[in-house]
Design a protein around this motif. Structure first.
Motif, PDB file in Angstrom:
ATOM      1  N   LEU A  18     -10.743 -23.207 -85.627  1.00 27.05           N
ATOM      2  CA  LEU A  18     -11.966 -22.488 -85.293  1.00 27.05           C
ATOM      3  C   LEU A  18     -12.614 -21.900 -86.551  1.00 27.05           C
ATOM      4  N   LYS A  19     -11.786 -21.342 -87.409  1.00 26.10           N
ATOM      5  CA  LYS A  19     -12.280 -20.777 -88.673  1.00 26.10           C
ATOM      6  C   LYS A  19     -12.968 -21.886 -89.477  1.00 26.10           C
ATOM      7  N   MET A  20     -12.301 -23.037 -89.499  1.00 30.31           N
ATOM      8  CA  MET A  20     -12.836 -24.157 -90.268  1.00 30.31           C
ATOM      9  C   MET A  20     -14.185 -24.623 -89.694  1.00 30.31           C
ATOM     10  N   VAL A  21     -14.294 -24.627 -88.364  1.00 29.29           N
ATOM     11  CA  VAL A  21     -15.546 -25.049 -87.717  1.00 29.29           C
ATOM     12  C   VAL A  21     -16.691 -24.118 -88.132  1.00 29.29           C
ATOM     13  N   ARG A  22     -16.382 -22.840 -88.243  1.00 25.85           N
ATOM     14  CA  ARG A  22     -17.428 -21.865 -88.609  1.00 25.85           C
ATOM     15  C   ARG A  22     -17.851 -22.033 -90.079  1.00 25.85           C
ATOM     16  N   GLU A  23     -16.953 -22.593 -90.885  1.00 20.79           N
ATOM     17  CA  GLU A  23     -17.228 -22.651 -92.335  1.00 20.79           C
ATOM     18  C   GLU A  23     -17.710 -24.005 -92.846  1.00 20.79           C
ATOM     19  N   ASN A  24     -17.700 -25.023 -91.991  1.00 18.69           N
ATOM     20  CA  ASN A  24     -18.007 -26.377 -92.475  1.00 18.69           C
ATOM     21  C   ASN A  24     -18.923 -27.145 -91.529  1.00 18.69           C
ATOM     22  N   ASP A  25     -19.362 -28.307 -92.004  1.00 18.71           N
ATOM     23  CA  ASP A  25     -20.203 -29.182 -91.174  1.00 18.71           C
ATOM     24  C   ASP A  25     -19.387 -30.293 -90.518  1.00 18.71           C
TER      25      ASP A  25
END
Ligand SMILES: Nc1nc2c(c(=O)[nH]1)N[C@H]1C(S)=C(S)[C@@H](COP(=O)(O)OP(=O)(O)OC[C@H]3O[C@@H](n4cnc5c(N)ncnc54)[C@H](O)[C@@H]3O)O[C@H]1N2
Ligand code: MOO
Length: 630
Positions: free
Chosen positions: A232-239
């Protein structure tokens, strides 16, 4: 315990891609960057010149600026004398041409007189040696089109055209998350059962090469909640999100369930091998791809799905793949259910492009390192027979492939040394396999070491038998030491062939057709030993190194093989014999540049030094040619 994901799809690769990309609906965005920082970026729009270049009339040569009309009648018999400041002024390349001056005469063509005047003996014409406004770039003309990858020369032209910053496609941020409790980040922490994370480093490099912005995260263990939080963190930080491993049916393969919980999975399971358990998911409208853990699978899935996705973010149109036809040198088995991707070495033999399959294991990274191309066996086709044509995607320029010597036959460590000294593609199918490949016209050279039982001599009898009526030659190679490989602690157990019959011993054999196998059978026959009474006679491996490493890992295990392999694995070695390891070639090929350069390498001092340092070799006649009378 989490339920296993056993029911995965088997979706056609192209259908999976279309379905996924349609659902994703990617709209590329842009940003402005300074021209000097725009290397390798992709232009979002066409870029026009904001000013002309040059933007004034400039001298193109060093000399004097003149009014051309005043020089009209100049000739050797009728020289014209010009006075400084009135008729001319001195000028250097790049200086402004002031009105009414309209021509430049090169300094070499001026005769400078003692009184400061200049004599000329040739007339000049209007705009001679002058770069006029807009000669290079005219204001408002297109400098680069849209969707253009910016090269250094484009940067030069953009700056000359007065452009300071340009609109480029925004690089997609690609989050890369390696997962798995066994995965470690640092070689120093590698313990039994651990694997160094190599896949995410491969993805990082590939993303960079494609023009994306990679963000690699540290490996996460197989823990549902921890993975969920990190994804989830990664989804918020990347495309784009890449989650490596945990895509299959293992009890701890959580990725698919997490994607389902946080978003949706569009596809889980594609009809491609390697790469089958791929997950194509969407969380918060963003692509989340689960790539299988095996290095080859993950690389091929990256190529198939992640590369076109990054291209979409960068406005790049997918081109049709550039496939080439090649003849397959070895039978390939594949299932009707999947598209099979096989790593191949390529070389041109006669007028045919020959593809030699490399190891098919999804964990064999080296098959990709060594590959010249990826052969494709389509879905609904059951493998390919040796000699059949298949489609191959090139990984190397065709020109380089054409200069490569194709060697098929027995394996030896010296092939790696020769491969380091010349362009060599080397397939290991044993000596007899090499002879058969040569008969089918699929290799330039065949390394062989075949003992003829009746005479005890090497190679020549076989060539006479299999190449009747053909002009063949033997390029002499090395004499290499064959013997028993055994762990140091077991060394007392095996001294002779008869010792192989001991109950506690397990033997590892070479495949049928391998010269070492012929050597073993020869000695067993000499001593009247029934091969089937040797424990492990039927366990076949394909290379000396594979046998050596099986001996290293096995219990009271012994194998027959070359000294250098035993030494490389720190094994004990019991000498049996020196044998001739030579190269079979068609006599007509001896004139070929590739083969000449191979022979030069084989006869060189540098080769000798490297081979002798391996131990277990003698070089007596390396590079000598024997013409075989048949
Ligand atoms: N019962 C079944 N078992 C498996 C199936 C199946 O359909 N049924 N599929 C097989 C296939 S095909 C593949 S491919 C693999 C894919 O497995 P996972 O994606 O779940 O990956 P893991 O099992 O976690 O790892 C496989 C292998 O790869 C190594 N690995 C993982 N991450 C990395 C990394 N970052 N760098 C280098 N190597 C990595 C890992 O240690 C394992 O050795 O499943 C089969 N099983
Ligand atoms: O499908 Mo798996 O990716 O063969 O190794």
């Amino acid at each position: 315990m989490m339920k296993r994901n056993i029911y995965i799809d088997n979706m056609d690769v192209d259908l999976a891609k279309d379905t996924y990309f349609n659902k994703l609906n990617i709209n590329p965005t842009f940003e402005y960057v300074k021209v000097e920082n725009s290397i390798d970026r992709i232009s979002f729009d066409m870029v026009e010149a904001l000013m002309s270049s040059p933007n004034y009339n400039a001298a193109a040569m060093d000399g004097i600026a003149v009014v051309s009309a005043k020089t009209l009648n100049a000739s050797e018999v009728n020289p014209v004398i010009l006075e400084e400041k009135k008729d001319f002024y001195y000028i250097n390349t790049g200086n402004v041409i002031k009105e009414p001056f309209d021509a430049v005469i090169m300094i070499e063509d001026c005769i400078e007189l003692p009184d400061g005047k200049v004599q000329i003996i040739k007339s000049s014409y209007p705009w001679q040696h002058i770069r006029q406004i807009g000669e290079d770039i005219v204001k408002s003309e297109m400098i680069i089109p849209s969707n253009h990858k910016i090269r250094p020369i484009d940067i030069g032209a953009l700056l000359s055209g007065g452009v300071e910053s340009i609109k480029v496609f925004k690089k997609p941020k690609v989050g890369i998350l390696p997962t798995g409790t066994e995965i470690v980040d640092d070689l120093k922490n590698l313990k039994m059962g651990n694997i160094i994370d190599s896949n995410s480093r491969v993805f990082q490099g590939e993303v960079l090469k494609l023009g994306g912005d990679p963000f690699r995260y540290s490996p996460i263990e197989d823990d549902y909640e921890l993975l969920k939080t990190n994804i989830l963190k990664m989804v918020r930080e990347n495309d784009i999100m890449l989650i490596n491993a945990g895509s299959s049916a293992g009890s701890k393969d959580y990725t698919v369930n997490i994607i389902k919980e946080l978003g949706e999975t569009i596809v889980h399971g594609i009809a491609m091998k390697p790469g089958k358990p791929t997950i194509l998911g969407i969380i918060e409208g963003k692509p989340v791809i689960g790539l299988p853990g095996y290095p080859v699978s993950s690389y091929l899935v990256f190529e198939e799905f992640v590369k076109p996705l990054i291209h979409k973010f960068l406005g790049k149109k997918e081109k049709r793949e550039n496939l080439i036809k090649a003849t397959i040198a070895k039978r390939i088995v594949s299932s009707l259910k999947n598209r099979e991707l096989i790593r191949v070495n390529l070389g041109e033999v006669g007028d045919k492009l020959i593809a030699t399959p490399l190891s098919s294991g999804a964990g064999v990274t080296m098959s990709l390192v060594k590959a010249d191309g990826i052969g494709i066996i389509p879905q609904n086709v059951e493998g390919a027979e040796a000699g059949e044509e298949i489609d191959v995607k090139l990984l190397k320029p065709l020109e380089e492939i054409k200069e490569t010597v194709v060697s098929i036959g027995s394996h030896d460590l010296i092939m790696d040394i020769l491969g380091d000294m010349t362009l060599l593609s080397s397939g290991h199918v044993g000596s007899m396999g090499g002879i058969m490949a040569m008969r089918r016209g699929e290799c330039h050279i065949a390394p062989i070491h075949l003992l003829y039982e009746k005479t005890g001599e090497y190679n020549i009898s076989y060539i006479k038998k299999y190449f009747k009526g053909k002009e063949m030659s033997l390029i002499k190679g090395v004499k290499r030491l064959q013997g028993f490989m055994i762990k140091k602690e077991d060394k007392e157990l095996v001294k002779t062939f008869r010792d192989l019959l001991k109950e506690e011993i397990s033997f590892v054999n070479r495949q049928r057709g391998a010269g070492t196998r012929v050597l073993l059978d020869y000695h067993l026959k000499l001593e009247g030993i029934d091969p089937q009474s040797i424990n492990g006679y039927n366990r076949e491996l394909n290379t000396h190194m594979a046998v050596a490493s099986a001996v290293k890992d096995g219990k009271k295990t012994v194998g027959l093989g070359i000294y250098s392999a035993a030494k490389a694995m720190d094994l004990d070695f019991v000498e049996v014999t020196y044998e001739d390891y030579d190269f079979l070639v068609e006599t007509s090929m001896l004139e070929d540049e590739k083969i000449k350069s191979f022979i030069r390498a084989l006869s060189s001092k540098a080769f000798e030094t490297r081979v002798l340092s391996l131990g277990g070799y003698k070089l007596i006649d390396a590079g000598e040619i024997i013409h075989i009378e048949s």
